[in-house]
Design an enzyme around this catalytic site. Structure first.
Site, mmCIF file in Angstrom:
data_model
loop_
_atom_site.group_PDB
_atom_site.id
_atom_site.type_symbol
_atom_site.label_atom_id
_atom_site.label_comp_id
_atom_site.label_asym_id
_atom_site.label_seq_id
_atom_site.Cartn_x
_atom_site.Cartn_y
_atom_site.Cartn_z
ATOM 1 C CG HIS A 313 -2.066 0.947 1.131
ATOM 2 N ND1 HIS A 313 -1.925 2.302 1.371
ATOM 3 C CD2 HIS A 313 -3.378 0.751 0.814
ATOM 4 C CE1 HIS A 313 -3.101 2.894 1.211
ATOM 5 N NE2 HIS A 313 -3.988 1.983 0.867
ATOM 6 C CG ASP A 371 -7.794 -2.892 -2.255
ATOM 7 O OD1 ASP A 371 -8.928 -2.439 -2.050
ATOM 8 O OD2 ASP A 371 -6.786 -2.186 -2.285
#
Length: 436
Positions: A313, A371
């Site tokens: 991320h 995700d």
């Protein structure tokens, strides 16, 4: 924010006079250097592509410490909200700054529930799209079109208008996403039911048919509610900044949120969970678990252009705090549905194991992110991959609205107008067409 005791001094090696710049402190996190008068004082702009070191606003809504892997909504850790609260409580928190008590929660939930229906003409609007249109293309149009139906709440500078548009958007997003799904599937639309929870109502509108009763599975209901909570806000990301920038022009809230939906569609942002599932499908087609080693080799090869989606991320340099919660939910859902041995899910778990143990990924802190797990959960529930980003938009709507309302209420807010470093041609005269 408050003025710090110290200040920053900008000096130049060409002999130009140095400039003192104020430093401001927030309640937590890095201090900021105030450069609002920099151009007036020096004739220069700052250059920061991607806004990697630029604070575009002051906000009291969400705080992220990427190094610690910490995410706070109004000061509350995401781990506590996801396990001790539901999405309606989280919505109230983001919008109004405090968690509701039982009575306030009941009133707020009832208000949202009573606005879940959409104007009947919306279904005729849908018919203008192809049946195979991407759900996000449909959602961008539907959300923007809400301003054509609700003229009484389009003045962004009117607090009452902002209040009612906030409730309407939160309430109607599940209905619109479900309608987009049903339209793609060629099934009749299912109206919301006032006796169901927010997440339960969405599941009902998605998967019920007129042919038989649909009973909401409480495990799936809670899983979806947690997905909504974990995606509700995430500081000044691309789509939130888009909503703020769009709203800074004074446009109506529905148009500003539609701009956020459009931004979220990108695979580097809200489309990341869709990209992660598509990656798993590609690996499965090429041999599945037996060929996962070959895929990992390609990921490590800088010349292969193969990327590991759903891992790492930009903000979190540690483990994404939302990922651990989503991992637990993932296992609960797979267990409830008896999908532990589904080939795609076995592949996902094998990929997760390698990424958590392989030094290449561990040293680069490429841990599974939210995700990766939310995509697996949504597929298990029965939500098609193409709809993942629309579900993300549904969840993020409350965060967008909270951020938009905060900006409008800030006395220092101005229309957004980024500057640039121009590298094009200098002034030149237009030659006669015969001499070009």
């Amino acid at each position: 924010m408050k003025l710090a005791d110290n200040k920053a001094t900008l000096s130049f090696s060409n002999g130009s006079p140095s400039v003192d710049l104020p430093v401001y402190q927030g309640s937590v996190g890095p201090d900021v250097i105030d450069i609002r008068k920099l151009y007036a004082q020096t004739g220069m702009f700052t250059y920061d592509p991607g806004f990697m070191s630029t604070g575009s606003c002051q906000s009291a809504i969400t705080y992220i410490d990427g190094d610690k892997g910490e995410l706070l909504y109004r000061g509350y850790p995401i781990e506590q909200l996801a396990t001790q609260c539901d999405f309606m409580e989280t919505c109230h928190l983001l919008l109004y700054g405090e968690l509701p008590n039982a009575e306030v929660k009941k009133t707020f939930t009832r208000t949202v529930t009573m606005h879940t229906m959409v104007n009947e003409q919306m279904q005729f609007f849908l018919r203008g799209f192809r049946r195979d249109a991407h759900p996000m293309a449909i959602m961008t149009g539907l959300v923007g079109a809400l301003s054509a139906f609700y003229h009484d709440s389009t003045d962004i500078n009117n607090p009452e208008h902002r209040e009612i548009s906030a409730i309407r958007l939160i309430a109607k997003m599940p209905t619109l996403v479900a309608m987009a799904y049903k339209y793609n599937a060629g099934q009749p639309y299912i109206y919301p039911k006032n006796d169901l929870s927010y997440a339960g109502n969405f599941l009902h509108m998605m998967f019920a048919t007129p042919c038989e009763d649909y009973v909401v599975n409480p495990v799936l209901e809670r899983a979806l509610d947690r997905i909504f909570i974990l995606h509700a806000d995430h500081e000044q990301n691309a789509s939130t900044s888009t909503v703020r920038l769009c709203g800074s022009s004074g446009t109506n809230p529905f148009a500003a949120i539609a701009a956020g939906v459009a931004c979220l569609w990108g695979p580097a942002h809200g489309g990341a969970n869709e990209a992660a599932l598509n990656m798993l499908h590609d690996i499965q087609r090429n041999g599945g678990v037996d060929k996962i080693g070959d895929f990992i080799k390609q990921v490590k090869d800088k010349n292969s252009n193969v990327k590991l989606m759903g891992f790492g991320h930009r903000v979190y340099k540690n483990y994404d705090p939302r990922a651990k919660l989503m991992q637990e939910t993932c296992k609960e859902v797979l267990g409830e549905l008896g999908l532990e041995n589904d080939p795609l899910f076995k592949l996902a778990m094998a990929l997760e194991k390698i990424a958590l143990e392989d030094e290449y990924f561990v040293s680069r802190k490429l841990y599974p992110n939210v995700d990766f797990y939310s995509g697996i959960v949504q597929r298990a529930i029965g939500i098609p991959v193409g709809l993942f980003t629309a579900v993300f938009a549904l969840a993020r709507t409350v965060g967008w609205i909270a951020q938009l309302n905060e900006m409008i209420g800030d006395p220092e807010y101005k229309i957004g107008r980024p500057r640039q470093l121009y590298v094009g041609a200098t002034r030149r005269d237009v030659p006669d067409i015969a001499k070009r």
